[in-house]
Design a protein around this motif. Structure first.
Motif, mmCIF file in Angstrom:
data_model
loop_
_atom_site.group_PDB
_atom_site.id
_atom_site.type_symbol
_atom_site.label_atom_id
_atom_site.label_comp_id
_atom_site.label_asym_id
_atom_site.label_seq_id
_atom_site.Cartn_x
_atom_site.Cartn_y
_atom_site.Cartn_z
ATOM 1 N N ALA A 4 5.678 5.027 14.088
ATOM 2 C CA ALA A 4 5.674 3.362 13.110
ATOM 3 C C ALA A 4 3.427 4.110 12.147
ATOM 4 O O ALA A 4 2.821 5.047 12.727
ATOM 5 C CB ALA A 4 5.527 2.794 13.685
ATOM 6 N N GLN A 5 4.058 3.566 11.455
ATOM 7 C CA GLN A 5 2.885 3.552 10.073
ATOM 8 C C GLN A 5 2.596 2.069 9.751
ATOM 9 O O GLN A 5 3.377 1.732 9.444
ATOM 10 C CB GLN A 5 2.563 4.847 8.915
ATOM 11 C CG GLN A 5 3.025 5.798 9.465
ATOM 12 C CD GLN A 5 2.815 6.777 7.723
ATOM 13 O OE1 GLN A 5 3.607 6.358 7.039
ATOM 14 N NE2 GLN A 5 2.373 7.910 7.754
ATOM 15 N N ILE A 6 1.344 2.119 10.193
ATOM 16 C CA ILE A 6 0.943 0.650 9.619
ATOM 17 C C ILE A 6 0.374 0.481 8.826
ATOM 18 O O ILE A 6 -1.022 1.861 8.540
ATOM 19 C CB ILE A 6 0.505 -0.289 10.951
ATOM 20 C CG1 ILE A 6 0.871 -1.838 10.322
ATOM 21 C CG2 ILE A 6 -0.501 -0.098 11.595
ATOM 22 C CD1 ILE A 6 0.656 -2.873 10.982
ATOM 23 N N MET A 7 -0.048 0.298 7.155
ATOM 24 C CA MET A 7 -0.735 -0.022 6.717
ATOM 25 C C MET A 7 -1.136 -1.233 5.648
ATOM 26 O O MET A 7 -0.093 -2.377 5.336
ATOM 27 C CB MET A 7 -0.084 0.532 4.331
ATOM 28 C CG MET A 7 -1.184 0.828 3.782
ATOM 29 S SD MET A 7 -0.651 1.716 2.409
ATOM 30 C CE MET A 7 0.134 0.306 1.798
ATOM 31 N N GLY A 8 -2.033 -1.967 6.414
ATOM 32 C CA GLY A 8 -2.968 -2.704 5.784
ATOM 33 C C GLY A 8 -3.776 -2.563 4.728
ATOM 34 O O GLY A 8 -3.706 -2.247 3.796
ATOM 35 N N GLN A 9 -4.038 -4.377 3.939
ATOM 36 C CA GLN A 9 -5.082 -3.557 2.781
ATOM 37 C C GLN A 9 -6.067 -2.591 1.944
ATOM 38 O O GLN A 9 -5.696 -2.532 1.527
ATOM 39 C CB GLN A 9 -6.076 -5.176 2.995
ATOM 40 C CG GLN A 9 -4.946 -6.378 2.675
ATOM 41 C CD GLN A 9 -4.760 -6.869 1.539
ATOM 42 O OE1 GLN A 9 -4.408 -6.054 0.698
ATOM 43 N NE2 GLN A 9 -3.394 -7.674 2.097
ATOM 44 N N LYS A 10 -6.763 -2.098 3.228
ATOM 45 C CA LYS A 10 -7.426 -0.754 3.238
ATOM 46 C C LYS A 10 -6.589 0.701 3.945
ATOM 47 O O LYS A 10 -7.491 1.008 3.830
ATOM 48 C CB LYS A 10 -8.729 -0.886 3.360
ATOM 49 C CG LYS A 10 -8.640 -2.159 1.949
ATOM 50 C CD LYS A 10 -10.091 -2.511 1.854
ATOM 51 C CE LYS A 10 -11.096 -3.383 1.303
ATOM 52 N NZ LYS A 10 -12.695 -3.517 1.384
ATOM 53 N N HIS A 11 -6.194 0.337 5.518
ATOM 54 C CA HIS A 11 -6.214 1.581 6.105
ATOM 55 C C HIS A 11 -4.698 1.174 6.699
ATOM 56 O O HIS A 11 -3.483 0.254 6.642
ATOM 57 C CB HIS A 11 -6.480 0.970 7.431
ATOM 58 C CG HIS A 11 -8.328 0.263 7.598
ATOM 59 N ND1 HIS A 11 -9.007 1.560 6.803
ATOM 60 C CD2 HIS A 11 -8.578 -0.456 7.083
ATOM 61 C CE1 HIS A 11 -10.248 1.143 6.265
ATOM 62 N NE2 HIS A 11 -10.128 -0.513 6.927
ATOM 63 N N PRO A 144 4.035 -9.439 1.912
ATOM 64 C CA PRO A 144 3.484 -9.097 2.987
ATOM 65 C C PRO A 144 2.320 -8.325 2.857
ATOM 66 O O PRO A 144 1.444 -8.670 2.113
ATOM 67 C CB PRO A 144 4.315 -7.512 3.486
ATOM 68 C CG PRO A 144 5.456 -7.730 2.039
ATOM 69 C CD PRO A 144 5.206 -8.296 0.597
ATOM 70 N N ASN A 145 1.759 -9.569 4.178
ATOM 71 C CA ASN A 145 0.530 -9.270 4.977
ATOM 72 C C ASN A 145 0.192 -7.642 5.433
ATOM 73 O O ASN A 145 -1.371 -7.046 5.503
ATOM 74 C CB ASN A 145 -0.081 -9.786 5.656
ATOM 75 C CG ASN A 145 0.395 -11.408 5.620
ATOM 76 O OD1 ASN A 145 1.133 -12.308 6.111
ATOM 77 N ND2 ASN A 145 -1.062 -11.711 4.973
ATOM 78 N N ALA A 146 1.101 -6.909 5.745
ATOM 79 C CA ALA A 146 0.763 -5.200 6.058
ATOM 80 C C ALA A 146 2.254 -4.637 6.091
ATOM 81 O O ALA A 146 3.717 -5.455 6.227
ATOM 82 C CB ALA A 146 0.359 -5.455 7.480
ATOM 83 N N PHE A 147 2.552 -3.393 5.638
ATOM 84 C CA PHE A 147 4.027 -2.530 5.644
ATOM 85 C C PHE A 147 3.242 -2.144 7.293
ATOM 86 O O PHE A 147 2.472 -1.341 7.293
ATOM 87 C CB PHE A 147 3.657 -1.304 4.326
ATOM 88 C CG PHE A 147 3.679 -2.564 3.397
ATOM 89 C CD1 PHE A 147 2.510 -2.529 2.138
ATOM 90 C CD2 PHE A 147 4.541 -3.662 3.016
ATOM 91 C CE1 PHE A 147 2.363 -3.095 1.312
ATOM 92 C CE2 PHE A 147 4.817 -3.836 1.630
ATOM 93 C CZ PHE A 147 3.157 -3.700 0.442
ATOM 94 N N LEU A 148 5.007 -1.536 7.480
ATOM 95 C CA LEU A 148 4.976 -0.718 9.045
ATOM 96 C C LEU A 148 6.104 -0.240 8.225
ATOM 97 O O LEU A 148 6.901 -0.049 7.949
ATOM 98 C CB LEU A 148 4.717 -1.560 10.122
ATOM 99 C CG LEU A 148 5.587 -0.879 11.360
ATOM 100 C CD1 LEU A 148 3.654 -0.245 11.831
ATOM 101 C CD2 LEU A 148 5.670 -1.984 12.499
ATOM 102 N N THR A 149 5.795 1.119 9.055
ATOM 103 C CA THR A 149 6.856 2.689 8.616
ATOM 104 C C THR A 149 7.027 2.928 9.567
ATOM 105 O O THR A 149 6.805 3.610 10.685
ATOM 106 C CB THR A 149 7.094 3.199 7.805
ATOM 107 O OG1 THR A 149 5.862 2.722 6.331
ATOM 108 C CG2 THR A 149 7.443 4.748 7.029
ATOM 109 N N MET A 150 9.313 2.858 9.993
ATOM 110 C CA MET A 150 9.293 3.690 11.312
ATOM 111 C C MET A 150 9.964 4.939 11.357
ATOM 112 O O MET A 150 10.593 4.487 9.999
ATOM 113 C CB MET A 150 10.364 2.631 11.962
ATOM 114 C CG MET A 150 10.143 1.173 12.025
ATOM 115 S SD MET A 150 8.425 1.175 13.526
ATOM 116 C CE MET A 150 9.667 0.631 14.641
#
Length: 157
Positions: A4-11, A144-150
């Motif tokens: 999984a990849q999680i992407m917040g505001q900067k990371h 969304p507050n964050a993105f998660l790629t599965m």
């Protein structure tokens, strides 16, 4: 094992995990709603009412702590009208919404060009994900507050 990849505001992070949390920890409570594919406005209203009720509950065991909003990443699938409406209508802002892009490996397979290397195909799939999903979602009134790629393991020859 899944990735999984999680992407917040900067990371952006990549997480490898095996999910069995509901069996190991009965304190995890998941609520699943019908998808918005049918376009039935009553489903959206029911989801919004559930979110309002649980977000404002005083009992911790009844509170809603996060919303995992799953979206199938298909190269030909646009954001649905009810999904757009969900991200444009007000909801309790103290409950974070994480957009989860499922089946990213399928998206890579859909755009796969055998003349390009694996990393280049993956980069192109990430651009499609940004163009079709992340950028439009980020432009909504309540993104969304964050993105998660599965994704699972993908084997290409």
């Amino acid at each position: 094992m899944s990735a999984a990849q999680i992407m917040g505001q900067k990371h952006q992070y990549t997480i490898n995990f095996f999910w069995d949390g509901h069996r190991r920890n009965p304190r995890f409570i998941f609520h699943d709603s019908p998808g918005f594919e049918t376009g039935d406005e009553t489903q959206l209203q029911q989801v919004q009412e559930f979110i309002r009720k649980r977000a404002n509950s005083r009992r911790v065991d009844e509170q809603l702590h996060a919303i995992w909003f799953c979206l199938v990443t298909n190269a030909s699938r646009p954001l649905l009208d009810l999904e757009r409406k969900f991200f444009n209508e007000e909801r309790p802002t103290h409950v974070p919404v994480i957009a989860i892009f499922t089946k990213f490996d399928d998206l890579i397979s859909q755009i796969y060009d055998p003349e390009l290397g694996w990393q280049e195909n993956r980069r192109i799939a990430e651009q499609v994900l940004d163009t079709r999903f992340k950028n439009p979602l980020s432009d909504f009134k309540y993104p969304p507050n964050a993105f998660l790629t599965m994704e699972g393991e993908v084997f290409m020859e």
